[in-house]
Design a protein around this motif. Structure first.
Motif, PDB file in Angstrom:
ATOM      1  N   THR A  12      62.761  69.036  50.252  1.00 56.07           N
ATOM      2  CA  THR A  12      62.922  67.684  49.744  1.00 56.07           C
ATOM      3  C   THR A  12      62.169  67.596  48.425  1.00 56.07           C
ATOM      4  O   THR A  12      61.138  68.243  48.250  1.00 56.07           O
ATOM      5  CB  THR A  12      62.379  66.627  50.730  1.00 56.07           C
ATOM      6  OG1 THR A  12      61.012  66.898  50.993  1.00 56.07           O
ATOM      7  CG2 THR A  12      63.164  66.616  52.015  1.00 56.07           C
ATOM      8  N   LEU A  13      62.711  66.845  47.527  1.00 57.01           N
ATOM      9  CA  LEU A  13      62.131  66.720  46.195  1.00 57.01           C
ATOM     10  C   LEU A  13      62.370  65.290  45.740  1.00 57.01           C
ATOM     11  O   LEU A  13      63.456  64.752  45.951  1.00 57.01           O
ATOM     12  CB  LEU A  13      62.826  67.711  45.264  1.00 57.01           C
ATOM     13  CG  LEU A  13      62.338  67.825  43.839  1.00 57.01           C
ATOM     14  CD1 LEU A  13      62.346  69.282  43.418  1.00 57.01           C
ATOM     15  CD2 LEU A  13      63.207  67.028  42.911  1.00 57.01           C
ATOM     16  N   SER A  14      61.372  64.678  45.149  1.00 55.50           N
ATOM     17  CA  SER A  14      61.584  63.365  44.544  1.00 55.50           C
ATOM     18  C   SER A  14      61.199  63.444  43.081  1.00 55.50           C
ATOM     19  O   SER A  14      60.293  64.189  42.702  1.00 55.50           O
ATOM     20  CB  SER A  14      60.791  62.280  45.273  1.00 55.50           C
ATOM     21  OG  SER A  14      59.418  62.528  45.199  1.00 55.50           O
ATOM     22  N   CYS A  15      61.911  62.692  42.288  1.00 53.24           N
ATOM     23  CA  CYS A  15      61.749  62.791  40.837  1.00 53.24           C
ATOM     24  C   CYS A  15      61.949  61.420  40.223  1.00 53.24           C
ATOM     25  O   CYS A  15      62.723  60.603  40.721  1.00 53.24           O
ATOM     26  CB  CYS A  15      62.797  63.772  40.310  1.00 53.24           C
ATOM     27  SG  CYS A  15      62.784  63.982  38.533  1.00 53.24           S
ATOM     28  N   GLN A  16      61.252  61.207  39.136  1.00 54.97           N
ATOM     29  CA  GLN A  16      61.451  59.996  38.342  1.00 54.97           C
ATOM     30  C   GLN A  16      61.753  60.444  36.920  1.00 54.97           C
ATOM     31  O   GLN A  16      61.075  61.326  36.387  1.00 54.97           O
ATOM     32  CB  GLN A  16      60.204  59.121  38.383  1.00 54.97           C
ATOM     33  CG  GLN A  16      60.404  57.771  37.757  1.00 54.97           C
ATOM     34  CD  GLN A  16      59.181  56.907  37.953  1.00 54.97           C
ATOM     35  OE1 GLN A  16      58.074  57.290  37.580  1.00 54.97           O
ATOM     36  NE2 GLN A  16      59.370  55.738  38.550  1.00 54.97           N
ATOM     37  N   MET A  17      62.799  59.867  36.341  1.00 53.80           N
ATOM     38  CA  MET A  17      63.167  60.261  34.985  1.00 53.80           C
ATOM     39  C   MET A  17      63.699  59.071  34.209  1.00 53.80           C
ATOM     40  O   MET A  17      64.111  58.070  34.784  1.00 53.80           O
ATOM     41  CB  MET A  17      64.185  61.406  35.019  1.00 53.80           C
ATOM     42  CG  MET A  17      65.506  61.090  35.668  1.00 53.80           C
ATOM     43  SD  MET A  17      66.577  62.536  35.925  1.00 53.80           S
ATOM     44  CE  MET A  17      66.819  63.138  34.304  1.00 53.80           C
ATOM     45  N   ALA A  22      73.499  61.532  29.698  1.00 54.81           N
ATOM     46  CA  ALA A  22      73.586  62.940  30.118  1.00 54.81           C
ATOM     47  C   ALA A  22      72.322  63.475  30.787  1.00 54.81           C
ATOM     48  O   ALA A  22      72.242  64.655  31.103  1.00 54.81           O
ATOM     49  CB  ALA A  22      73.993  63.837  28.947  1.00 54.81           C
ATOM     50  N   ALA A  23      71.325  62.633  31.045  1.00 53.88           N
ATOM     51  CA  ALA A  23      70.093  63.103  31.680  1.00 53.88           C
ATOM     52  C   ALA A  23      70.363  63.635  33.088  1.00 53.88           C
ATOM     53  O   ALA A  23      69.851  64.690  33.473  1.00 53.88           O
ATOM     54  CB  ALA A  23      69.056  61.980  31.725  1.00 53.88           C
ATOM     55  N   MET A  24      71.166  62.924  33.852  1.00 50.89           N
ATOM     56  CA  MET A  24      71.466  63.354  35.218  1.00 50.89           C
ATOM     57  C   MET A  24      72.259  64.659  35.219  1.00 50.89           C
ATOM     58  O   MET A  24      72.033  65.528  36.071  1.00 50.89           O
ATOM     59  CB  MET A  24      72.245  62.264  35.958  1.00 50.89           C
ATOM     60  CG  MET A  24      72.501  62.608  37.404  1.00 50.89           C
ATOM     61  SD  MET A  24      70.992  62.877  38.342  1.00 50.89           S
ATOM     62  CE  MET A  24      70.624  61.230  38.811  1.00 50.89           C
ATOM     63  N   GLU A  25      73.164  64.824  34.264  1.00 49.80           N
ATOM     64  CA  GLU A  25      73.927  66.071  34.171  1.00 49.80           C
ATOM     65  C   GLU A  25      73.014  67.260  33.898  1.00 49.80           C
ATOM     66  O   GLU A  25      73.150  68.315  34.515  1.00 49.80           O
ATOM     67  CB  GLU A  25      75.005  65.976  33.080  1.00 49.80           C
ATOM     68  CG  GLU A  25      76.177  65.092  33.457  1.00 49.80           C
ATOM     69  CD  GLU A  25      75.964  63.628  33.084  1.00 49.80           C
ATOM     70  OE1 GLU A  25      74.821  63.250  32.702  1.00 49.80           O
ATOM     71  OE2 GLU A  25      76.914  62.853  33.179  1.00 49.80           O
ATOM     72  N   ARG A  26      72.060  67.092  32.984  1.00 48.44           N
ATOM     73  CA  ARG A  26      71.098  68.165  32.691  1.00 48.44           C
ATOM     74  C   ARG A  26      70.245  68.476  33.913  1.00 48.44           C
ATOM     75  O   ARG A  26      69.971  69.636  34.222  1.00 48.44           O
ATOM     76  CB  ARG A  26      70.216  67.792  31.502  1.00 48.44           C
ATOM     77  CG  ARG A  26      70.931  67.871  30.170  1.00 48.44           C
ATOM     78  CD  ARG A  26      69.966  67.721  29.001  1.00 48.44           C
ATOM     79  NE  ARG A  26      69.243  66.457  28.999  1.00 48.44           N
ATOM     80  CZ  ARG A  26      69.689  65.331  28.446  1.00 48.44           C
ATOM     81  NH1 ARG A  26      70.858  65.315  27.842  1.00 48.44           N
ATOM     82  NH2 ARG A  26      68.965  64.232  28.478  1.00 48.44           N
ATOM     83  N   MET A  41      71.694  63.602  47.933  1.00 47.92           N
ATOM     84  CA  MET A  41      71.070  63.013  46.745  1.00 47.92           C
ATOM     85  C   MET A  41      71.156  61.499  46.830  1.00 47.92           C
ATOM     86  O   MET A  41      72.204  60.959  47.165  1.00 47.92           O
ATOM     87  CB  MET A  41      71.770  63.499  45.475  1.00 47.92           C
ATOM     88  CG  MET A  41      71.260  62.867  44.204  1.00 47.92           C
ATOM     89  SD  MET A  41      72.237  63.348  42.771  1.00 47.92           S
ATOM     90  CE  MET A  41      71.176  64.583  42.085  1.00 47.92           C
ATOM     91  N   GLU A  42      70.038  60.856  46.520  1.00 49.39           N
ATOM     92  CA  GLU A  42      70.000  59.401  46.460  1.00 49.39           C
ATOM     93  C   GLU A  42      69.366  59.018  45.133  1.00 49.39           C
ATOM     94  O   GLU A  42      68.290  59.520  44.787  1.00 49.39           O
ATOM     95  CB  GLU A  42      69.166  58.853  47.616  1.00 49.39           C
ATOM     96  CG  GLU A  42      69.153  57.353  47.697  1.00 49.39           C
ATOM     97  CD  GLU A  42      68.383  56.866  48.910  1.00 49.39           C
ATOM     98  OE1 GLU A  42      67.673  55.855  48.750  1.00 49.39           O
ATOM     99  OE2 GLU A  42      68.467  57.487  49.974  1.00 49.39           O
ATOM    100  N   LEU A  54      66.112  64.089  46.620  1.00 54.54           N
ATOM    101  CA  LEU A  54      67.037  65.195  46.859  1.00 54.54           C
ATOM    102  C   LEU A  54      66.664  65.977  48.105  1.00 54.54           C
ATOM    103  O   LEU A  54      65.489  66.149  48.405  1.00 54.54           O
ATOM    104  CB  LEU A  54      66.981  66.205  45.708  1.00 54.54           C
ATOM    105  CG  LEU A  54      67.439  65.790  44.337  1.00 54.54           C
ATOM    106  CD1 LEU A  54      67.014  66.831  43.323  1.00 54.54           C
ATOM    107  CD2 LEU A  54      68.931  65.648  44.320  1.00 54.54           C
ATOM    108  N   THR A  55      67.669  66.465  48.777  1.00 53.11           N
ATOM    109  CA  THR A  55      67.492  67.517  49.772  1.00 53.11           C
ATOM    110  C   THR A  55      68.252  68.712  49.218  1.00 53.11           C
ATOM    111  O   THR A  55      69.440  68.609  48.898  1.00 53.11           O
ATOM    112  CB  THR A  55      68.051  67.119  51.150  1.00 53.11           C
ATOM    113  OG1 THR A  55      67.372  65.938  51.586  1.00 53.11           O
ATOM    114  CG2 THR A  55      67.854  68.234  52.164  1.00 53.11           C
ATOM    115  N   LEU A  56      67.550  69.810  49.047  1.00 54.51           N
ATOM    116  CA  LEU A  56      68.116  71.012  48.430  1.00 54.51           C
ATOM    117  C   LEU A  56      68.147  72.163  49.418  1.00 54.51           C
ATOM    118  O   LEU A  56      67.283  72.273  50.288  1.00 54.51           O
ATOM    119  CB  LEU A  56      67.269  71.426  47.221  1.00 54.51           C
ATOM    120  CG  LEU A  56      67.087  70.387  46.125  1.00 54.51           C
ATOM    121  CD1 LEU A  56      66.071  70.880  45.105  1.00 54.51           C
ATOM    122  CD2 LEU A  56      68.405  70.078  45.464  1.00 54.51           C
TER     123      LEU A  56
END
Length: 92
Positions: A12-17, A22-26, A41-42, A54-56
């Protein structure tokens, strides 16, 4: 007799951006290139930022993925809790 088809570990991973074009695509491209598959993905958007959970799935180094995501100029923070399941052992 055991099966040779083991499921890859889940993380599991959490991120703030920053919410930029195009940020999400990158972000997703880095995940894919580093050998991970997005199982879930949420994403929530508020005040010009994206909060991503995310669950990866993947067998490569999750710490390397975290380091690569942190290099993206739009990424403000990456949190990496412990793995959901332990990595599988490699057998020849």
């Amino acid at each position: 007799m055991t099966s040779n088809t083991a499921c890859p570990p889940h993380y599991t991973l959490s991120c703030q951006m920053s919410h930029e074009a195009a940020a999400m695509e990158r972000f997703c491209q880095v995940v894919r290139i580093r050998g991970f598959r997005i199982a879930q993905m949420e994403v929530e958007s508020s005040e010009g930022q994206l909060d991503i959970a995310l669950t990866l799935e993947g067998t490569r180094s999750i710490d390397m993925l975290k380091a690569q995501l942190e290099k993206l100029h739009t990424v403000l923070r990456v949190d990496l809790p412990t793995p959901v399941s332990a990595p599988i052992s490699k057998t020849a």
